[in-house]
Design a protein around this motif. Sequence first.
Motif, PDB file in Angstrom:
ATOM      1  N   PHE A  52       0.872  -1.169   0.000  1.00 12.78           N
ATOM      2  CA  PHE A  52       0.000   0.000   0.000  1.00 12.78           C
ATOM      3  C   PHE A  52       0.914   1.225   0.000  1.00 12.78           C
ATOM      4  O   PHE A  52       1.724   1.385   0.917  1.00 12.78           O
ATOM      5  N   PRO A  53       0.841   2.065  -1.045  1.00  6.90           N
ATOM      6  CA  PRO A  53       1.839   3.133  -1.217  1.00  6.90           C
ATOM      7  C   PRO A  53       1.292   4.559  -1.081  1.00  6.90           C
ATOM      8  O   PRO A  53       1.220   5.289  -2.061  1.00  6.90           O
ATOM      9  N   PRO A  54       0.906   4.975   0.114  1.00  9.62           N
ATOM     10  CA  PRO A  54       0.363   6.332   0.254  1.00  9.62           C
ATOM     11  C   PRO A  54       1.436   7.408   0.149  1.00  9.62           C
ATOM     12  O   PRO A  54       2.588   7.176   0.520  1.00  9.62           O
ATOM     13  N   GLU A  55       1.034   8.560  -0.336  1.00  5.56           N
ATOM     14  CA  GLU A  55       1.903   9.721  -0.233  1.00  5.56           C
ATOM     15  C   GLU A  55       1.537  10.410   1.088  1.00  5.56           C
ATOM     16  O   GLU A  55       0.368  10.702   1.328  1.00  5.56           O
ATOM     17  N   ASN A  78       0.848  13.076   2.437  1.00  6.41           N
ATOM     18  CA  ASN A  78       0.499  14.495   2.278  1.00  6.41           C
ATOM     19  C   ASN A  78      -0.923  14.771   2.756  1.00  6.41           C
ATOM     20  O   ASN A  78      -1.552  15.742   2.375  1.00  6.41           O
ATOM     21  N   HIS A 105      -8.419   8.385   3.616  1.00  7.25           N
ATOM     22  CA  HIS A 105      -9.878   8.431   3.569  1.00  7.25           C
ATOM     23  C   HIS A 105     -10.441   7.063   3.202  1.00  7.25           C
ATOM     24  O   HIS A 105      -9.701   6.095   3.008  1.00  7.25           O
ATOM     25  N   GLY A 155     -11.575   5.912   0.571  1.00  2.00           N
ATOM     26  CA  GLY A 155     -11.047   5.346  -0.678  1.00  2.00           C
ATOM     27  C   GLY A 155      -9.751   4.595  -0.425  1.00  2.00           C
ATOM     28  O   GLY A 155      -9.522   3.499  -0.959  1.00  2.00           O
ATOM     29  N   HIS A 156      -8.888   5.172   0.405  1.00  4.40           N
ATOM     30  CA  HIS A 156      -7.660   4.471   0.772  1.00  4.40           C
ATOM     31  C   HIS A 156      -7.986   3.179   1.528  1.00  4.40           C
ATOM     32  O   HIS A 156      -7.294   2.173   1.366  1.00  4.40           O
ATOM     33  N   SER A 182      -8.406   0.475  -0.811  1.00  2.00           N
ATOM     34  CA  SER A 182      -7.122  -0.004  -1.326  1.00  2.00           C
ATOM     35  C   SER A 182      -6.356  -0.825  -0.276  1.00  2.00           C
ATOM     36  O   SER A 182      -5.724  -1.836  -0.593  1.00  2.00           O
ATOM     37  N   THR A 223      -5.001   2.450  -8.888  1.00  2.00           N
ATOM     38  CA  THR A 223      -6.284   2.874  -9.452  1.00  2.00           C
ATOM     39  C   THR A 223      -6.133   3.196 -10.949  1.00  2.00           C
ATOM     40  O   THR A 223      -5.032   3.415 -11.460  1.00  2.00           O
ATOM     41  N   PHE A 230      -7.552  -0.950 -10.860  1.00  3.04           N
ATOM     42  CA  PHE A 230      -8.982  -1.116 -10.539  1.00  3.04           C
ATOM     43  C   PHE A 230      -9.602   0.265 -10.365  1.00  3.04           C
ATOM     44  O   PHE A 230      -8.876   1.264 -10.212  1.00  3.04           O
ATOM     45  N   ARG A 244     -11.261   3.429  -8.767  1.00  9.28           N
ATOM     46  CA  ARG A 244     -11.194   4.006  -7.434  1.00  9.28           C
ATOM     47  C   ARG A 244     -12.587   4.074  -6.845  1.00  9.28           C
ATOM     48  O   ARG A 244     -13.591   4.092  -7.557  1.00  9.28           O
ATOM     49  N   LEU A 245     -12.651   4.066  -5.548  1.00 14.73           N
ATOM     50  CA  LEU A 245     -13.925   4.160  -4.851  1.00 14.73           C
ATOM     51  C   LEU A 245     -14.372   5.618  -4.826  1.00 14.73           C
ATOM     52  O   LEU A 245     -13.610   6.500  -4.418  1.00 14.73           O
ATOM     53  N   SER A 302     -10.643  14.056  -2.621  1.00 12.50           N
ATOM     54  CA  SER A 302      -9.326  14.558  -2.975  1.00 12.50           C
ATOM     55  C   SER A 302      -8.647  15.091  -1.711  1.00 12.50           C
ATOM     56  O   SER A 302      -9.224  15.866  -0.955  1.00 12.50           O
ATOM     57  N   LYS A 303      -7.393  14.658  -1.511  1.00 10.71           N
ATOM     58  CA  LYS A 303      -6.686  15.086  -0.300  1.00 10.71           C
ATOM     59  C   LYS A 303      -6.492  16.596  -0.285  1.00 10.71           C
ATOM     60  O   LYS A 303      -6.540  17.217   0.764  1.00 10.71           O
TER      61      LYS A 303
HETATM   62  P1  ATP Z   1      -4.404  12.605  -4.052  1.00  7.38           P
HETATM   63  O1  ATP Z   1      -5.786  12.784  -3.496  1.00  7.38           O
HETATM   64  O2  ATP Z   1      -3.392  13.471  -3.373  1.00  7.38           O
HETATM   65  O3  ATP Z   1      -4.341  12.606  -5.543  1.00  7.38           O
HETATM   66  P2  ATP Z   1      -4.339   9.742  -3.729  1.00  7.38           P
HETATM   67  O4  ATP Z   1      -5.745   9.723  -3.217  1.00  7.38           O
HETATM   68  O5  ATP Z   1      -3.996   9.118  -5.012  1.00  7.38           O
HETATM   69  O6  ATP Z   1      -3.820  11.212  -3.697  1.00  7.38           O
HETATM   70  P3  ATP Z   1      -2.190   8.296  -2.491  1.00  7.38           P
HETATM   71  O7  ATP Z   1      -1.579   8.575  -1.172  1.00  7.38           O
HETATM   72  O8  ATP Z   1      -1.361   8.433  -3.687  1.00  7.38           O
HETATM   73  O9  ATP Z   1      -3.454   9.212  -2.557  1.00  7.38           O
HETATM   74  O10 ATP Z   1      -2.911   6.900  -2.486  1.00  7.38           O
HETATM   75  C1  ATP Z   1      -2.378   5.741  -1.917  1.00  7.38           C
HETATM   76  C2  ATP Z   1      -3.031   4.540  -2.521  1.00  7.38           C
HETATM   77  O11 ATP Z   1      -4.443   4.574  -2.288  1.00  7.38           O
HETATM   78  C3  ATP Z   1      -2.839   4.510  -4.012  1.00  7.38           C
HETATM   79  O12 ATP Z   1      -2.447   3.197  -4.388  1.00  7.38           O
HETATM   80  C4  ATP Z   1      -4.165   4.858  -4.569  1.00  7.38           C
HETATM   81  O13 ATP Z   1      -4.392   4.218  -5.770  1.00  7.38           O
HETATM   82  C5  ATP Z   1      -5.133   4.378  -3.492  1.00  7.38           C
HETATM   83  N1  ATP Z   1      -6.344   5.193  -3.496  1.00  7.38           N
HETATM   84  C6  ATP Z   1      -6.422   6.512  -3.337  1.00  7.38           C
HETATM   85  N2  ATP Z   1      -7.691   6.941  -3.451  1.00  7.38           N
HETATM   86  C7  ATP Z   1      -8.440   5.843  -3.692  1.00  7.38           C
HETATM   87  C8  ATP Z   1      -9.834   5.611  -3.903  1.00  7.38           C
HETATM   88  N3  ATP Z   1     -10.708   6.603  -3.912  1.00  7.38           N
HETATM   89  N4  ATP Z   1     -10.234   4.340  -4.116  1.00  7.38           N
HETATM   90  C9  ATP Z   1      -9.354   3.340  -4.108  1.00  7.38           C
HETATM   91  N5  ATP Z   1      -8.047   3.480  -3.918  1.00  7.38           N
HETATM   92  C10 ATP Z   1      -7.576   4.709  -3.714  1.00  7.38           C
END
Ligand code: ATP
Length: 540
Positions: free
Chosen positions: A25-28, A30, A34, A36-37, A40, A223, A250, A252-253, A261-262
Amino acid sequence: MNFIEEIIEEDLKNGKNDSRVHTRFPPEPNGYLHIGHAKSICLNFGLAKKYNGLCNLRFDDTNPTKEEVEYVDSIKEDIQWLGFQWAAEYYASDYFDQLYEWAEWMIERGLAYVDDSTQEEISRERGIPTKPGIESKYRNRNVEENMDLFRRMRAGEFPEGSRVLRAKADMASPNMHLRDPILYRILFAEHHRTGNKWCIYPMYDYAHGQSDSIEGITHSICTLEFEVHRPLYDWFCKVLEIHHPQQIEFARLNLNYTIMSKRKLLQLVTEKYVMGWDDPRMPTISGLRRRGYSPEAIRNFAETVGVAKRENIIDVSLLEFCAREHLNKVATRTMALLDPVKLIIDNYPENKTEWLQAVNNPEDPDAGVREIPFGKELYIERTDFKEDADKNFFRLTIDREVRLKYAYIIKCTHIVKNSEGHITEIHCTYDPETKSGMQTQRKVKATIHWISETFAKPAEIRLFERLFTVPEPDNTEEGKTFLDYLNPNSLTLVNGLIEKNITKENAAKYYQFERIGYFCIDKDSTEEKLVFNKTVGLKQ
Ligand code: ATP
Ligand code: MG
């Protein structure tokens, strides 16, 4: 079996990657995670678990100006709270040395060059997908010059924005990501882990795929918007001759009535539209936790939503349904009143107290019972009484009988109002032969809850509505932003009553306020004043 599991099982069958499954699981870091994460996280950790594999946590921290340790910590807390543990914790910044070496390696082989063009020139020359782009006039610099300039970029000799390192890929590709992508940019920014060691930072696209490769990731799940980046990630693995993780995309949710959006969530926080990242109205994991959602409910939601190949919008009521379903099994029942009104039983002896047994959770026999006092003066919910009751109102009205839960059948005789016409007392009589558990022929149409006056204590109860008034606050009309659709009524504070025995220390994790909904104690609670958040109502 979803399509990702099908791919994995096929790979296992063919002995690909020595039949290992390794996800990440590779979050940034920043922002806070949420829902959606959460999707994932459940997917990546879930697949590793299902196939006896491993799942890493990797922070994709290539953007020092937006990343903070606070976010790193919150991300770890949220993943663990959801019930998952990573096999290893890594940072893309752990690989900065390796990535730099690979950049020099590419320069040596004529696969990368330093470009002095401006941002605008670069994007203009990239052009449009249907026509080949224009090659930069710096594209054919020789290896020595490129190496010298790149090393001096690293040494801090050039100002920000003056030069970048680009891959020499394919300026004619219909895939714009392959038109000589930027690998490094100059940034005099302190990094939360590497400090001031670097003044050049790798681009996300240059770091992400190689980080997966370094960690031996077998299935790199991401995603859909990264589908078009995949040929570039594959290209890097090919030219660098390193392990090739298979990327699978896949949908995104998306959830209605909220934003994901972050950047926008951060704006809600910094501009104080909400109490913080963990505001119970936020779609963040910390917000949902504070709201009283359980990890089980969120995992169940992720499972129910499934994995799709096409974007869609999930109705937030599905999330609420999953919360109810789990909370019904685990929530401690208690009586609470959002808008209390006094009820006096005129024929009940003065100063008498009966201790009655109340069931803590009918769904869980192990939760046991508690004793609650019953007496002459009680409080009930104001909405359980109606002076002019029509034939559809079955609860209390003058001359009508109802049951007080766990106690007696009472009959309303009269009410008292103050000078403004507001009801201050409801007077009743009770029938001692109707105590709960006694055989009685009497039928009443409603049972209402109550708290005896001596056992009631004030509490602040926070009621929530959706944060936005429209299903797609991101999809706005011309000239409007998501902020124009904030629901002004998303938070209501109520001074209610709860059972006196509940304290900050002994509070249960989850409550069902009987007949009202699910609630949990909030971190703003003090010894003197408890604060509760409404998670979700009992019914849709
Ligand atoms: P940002 O909102 O800043 O564009 P991001 O939502 O893509 O960022 P990341 O920290 O890059 O945030 O996400 C970490 C992981 O979570 C990634 O692999 C991304 O694909 C997944 N992810 C993020 N948002 C969703 C979502 N809505 N549904 C499913 N997976 C998600
Ligand atoms: Mg991202």
